[in-house]
Design a protein around this motif. Structure first.
Motif, mmCIF file in Angstrom:
data_model
loop_
_atom_site.group_PDB
_atom_site.id
_atom_site.type_symbol
_atom_site.label_atom_id
_atom_site.label_comp_id
_atom_site.label_asym_id
_atom_site.label_seq_id
_atom_site.Cartn_x
_atom_site.Cartn_y
_atom_site.Cartn_z
ATOM 1 N N LYS A 113 48.182 73.938 27.225
ATOM 2 C CA LYS A 113 47.169 72.710 27.363
ATOM 3 C C LYS A 113 47.420 72.560 29.038
ATOM 4 N N PHE A 114 46.363 71.835 29.535
ATOM 5 C CA PHE A 114 46.331 71.245 31.032
ATOM 6 C C PHE A 114 47.462 70.371 31.336
ATOM 7 N N THR A 115 48.023 70.932 32.474
ATOM 8 C CA THR A 115 49.563 70.260 32.792
ATOM 9 C C THR A 115 49.406 69.991 34.351
ATOM 10 N N VAL A 116 50.078 68.859 34.436
ATOM 11 C CA VAL A 116 50.333 68.593 36.177
ATOM 12 C C VAL A 116 51.641 68.131 36.288
ATOM 13 N N LEU A 117 52.231 68.646 37.560
ATOM 14 C CA LEU A 117 53.338 68.618 37.889
ATOM 15 C C LEU A 117 53.265 67.945 39.164
ATOM 16 N N LYS A 118 53.933 66.624 39.314
ATOM 17 C CA LYS A 118 53.607 65.768 40.221
ATOM 18 C C LYS A 118 54.902 65.651 41.302
ATOM 19 N N ALA A 119 54.727 65.330 42.586
ATOM 20 C CA ALA A 119 55.753 64.936 43.347
ATOM 21 C C ALA A 119 55.185 63.781 44.341
ATOM 22 N N THR A 120 55.272 62.548 43.433
ATOM 23 C CA THR A 120 54.986 61.409 43.924
ATOM 24 C C THR A 120 56.361 60.507 44.394
ATOM 25 N N SER A 152 51.551 62.534 48.952
ATOM 26 C CA SER A 152 51.915 63.034 47.846
ATOM 27 C C SER A 152 51.445 64.358 47.424
ATOM 28 N N TYR A 153 51.935 65.061 46.261
ATOM 29 C CA TYR A 153 51.438 66.286 46.100
ATOM 30 C C TYR A 153 51.341 66.632 44.357
ATOM 31 N N ALA A 154 50.372 67.167 43.903
ATOM 32 C CA ALA A 154 50.421 67.654 42.535
ATOM 33 C C ALA A 154 50.349 69.205 42.404
ATOM 34 N N VAL A 155 50.796 69.789 41.347
ATOM 35 C CA VAL A 155 50.402 71.239 41.230
ATOM 36 C C VAL A 155 49.724 71.138 39.604
ATOM 37 N N VAL A 215 37.929 63.408 33.230
ATOM 38 C CA VAL A 215 37.250 62.415 34.141
ATOM 39 C C VAL A 215 38.417 61.367 34.557
ATOM 40 N N HIS A 216 38.813 61.282 35.691
ATOM 41 C CA HIS A 216 39.577 60.174 36.420
ATOM 42 C C HIS A 216 39.293 59.670 37.947
ATOM 43 N N THR A 217 40.156 58.916 38.166
ATOM 44 C CA THR A 217 40.171 58.264 39.581
ATOM 45 C C THR A 217 41.457 58.111 39.979
ATOM 46 N N HIS A 218 41.265 58.170 41.393
ATOM 47 C CA HIS A 218 42.533 57.853 42.116
ATOM 48 C C HIS A 218 42.406 56.550 43.105
ATOM 49 N N PRO A 219 42.751 55.130 42.538
ATOM 50 C CA PRO A 219 42.343 54.361 43.419
ATOM 51 C C PRO A 219 42.816 54.034 44.738
ATOM 52 N N ARG A 220 44.101 54.682 45.073
ATOM 53 C CA ARG A 220 44.592 54.482 46.456
ATOM 54 C C ARG A 220 44.497 55.813 47.346
ATOM 55 N N SER A 221 43.755 56.847 46.989
ATOM 56 C CA SER A 221 43.925 57.975 48.034
ATOM 57 C C SER A 221 42.485 59.074 47.753
ATOM 58 N N ALA A 222 42.099 59.629 48.603
ATOM 59 C CA ALA A 222 41.511 60.847 48.299
ATOM 60 C C ALA A 222 42.379 61.995 47.818
ATOM 61 N N GLU A 223 41.727 63.048 47.279
ATOM 62 C CA GLU A 223 42.321 64.148 46.833
ATOM 63 C C GLU A 223 41.832 65.241 47.432
ATOM 64 N N LEU A 224 42.762 66.259 48.042
ATOM 65 C CA LEU A 224 42.067 67.583 48.556
ATOM 66 C C LEU A 224 42.849 68.477 47.923
ATOM 67 N N LEU A 225 42.189 69.388 47.095
ATOM 68 C CA LEU A 225 42.378 70.304 46.071
ATOM 69 C C LEU A 225 42.366 71.605 46.842
ATOM 70 N N PHE A 226 43.452 72.581 46.767
ATOM 71 C CA PHE A 226 43.371 73.857 47.048
ATOM 72 C C PHE A 226 43.450 74.743 45.844
ATOM 73 N N LEU A 227 42.658 75.725 45.713
ATOM 74 C CA LEU A 227 42.622 76.516 44.561
ATOM 75 C C LEU A 227 43.346 77.674 44.862
ATOM 76 N N VAL A 228 44.478 77.845 44.013
ATOM 77 C CA VAL A 228 45.447 78.978 44.388
ATOM 78 C C VAL A 228 45.303 80.283 43.437
ATOM 79 N N ALA A 251 46.578 67.499 47.344
ATOM 80 C CA ALA A 251 47.384 66.649 48.314
ATOM 81 C C ALA A 251 46.903 65.451 48.458
ATOM 82 N N PHE A 252 47.578 64.132 48.420
ATOM 83 C CA PHE A 252 46.973 63.080 48.632
ATOM 84 C C PHE A 252 47.476 62.153 49.653
ATOM 85 N N GLY A 253 46.657 61.167 50.181
ATOM 86 C CA GLY A 253 47.282 60.591 51.308
ATOM 87 C C GLY A 253 47.703 59.163 51.003
#
Length: 194
Positions: free
Chosen positions: A52-59, A72-75, A86-99, A149-151
């Protein structure tokens, strides 16, 4: 005001500026290169695609060296036909790079306009700070992988399905809010368990 001037107050939310090069953990006087190294993504190298959908975070929580550094970062790993709900990030924009793979992505602005795009490997998409957004792997056979990537060292994630239907908000309040009945709300809640 007597002189006819209006005063506008602006509220902003961001990571606080630090007055040192980096922030040491409490009760620590010195660190070495290990403090600035995060090894939590090593499992990606040999792991099979998850079911299933999985997130690995480096926060900041997983990687304390990020405290005060506003990054911070997430894969994100999307098996075939999986979704990052559907979700939000209240403290940052998200820059998504499709690998790898392709993704359908989108966000809704404050005027309720939906912006969508189908991304291909190598594409980058930005989700503005605080806006509701999603990613969906519509491919029925192939997985997708993205790096975000997150600010902020702690962008926060507010999952709308979980926040609304796995909370203690009264079912009648949710039913009125969604212009439906309590039985429908209870059915939605039961679908999120497990």
């Amino acid at each position: 005001y007597d002189d006819g001037l209006a005063v506008a107050e602006v509220a902003t939310a961001a990571d606080p500026d630090i007055l040192t090069d980096f922030v040491l953990p409490a009760n620590t006087s010195s660190v070495d290169g290990n403090f600035f190294t995060f090894t939590g993504m090593r499992s990606l190298v040999t792991a099979p695609v998850p079911a299933k959908f999985t997130v690995l975070k480096a926060t900041m929580e997983q990687f304390p060296a990020l405290n005060g550094l506003s990054v911070s970062y997430a894969v994100l790993i999307y098996p075939a036909t999986s979704v990052n709900p559907v979700h939000t990030h209240p403290r940052s924009a998200e820059l998504l790079f499709l690998v790898e793979g392709s993704l359908q992505v989108g966000f809704v602005d404050t005027k309720n306009k939906l912006y969508t795009q189908t991304l291909q490997t190598g594409d980058i998409f930005v989700f503005p700070k605080g806006l509701v957004h999603f990613q969906y792997n519509a491919d029925t056979k192939n997985p997708a992988m993205a790096i975000s990537a997150f600010g902020s060292a702690n962008a926060g994630t507010v999952s709308l399905p979980n926040t609304l239907f796995n909370s203690t908000i009264d079912d009648s309040v949710l039913a009125l809010s969604f212009k439906t009945d309590v039985a429908t709300i209870q059915k939605l809640k039961s679908g999120l368990k497990g």
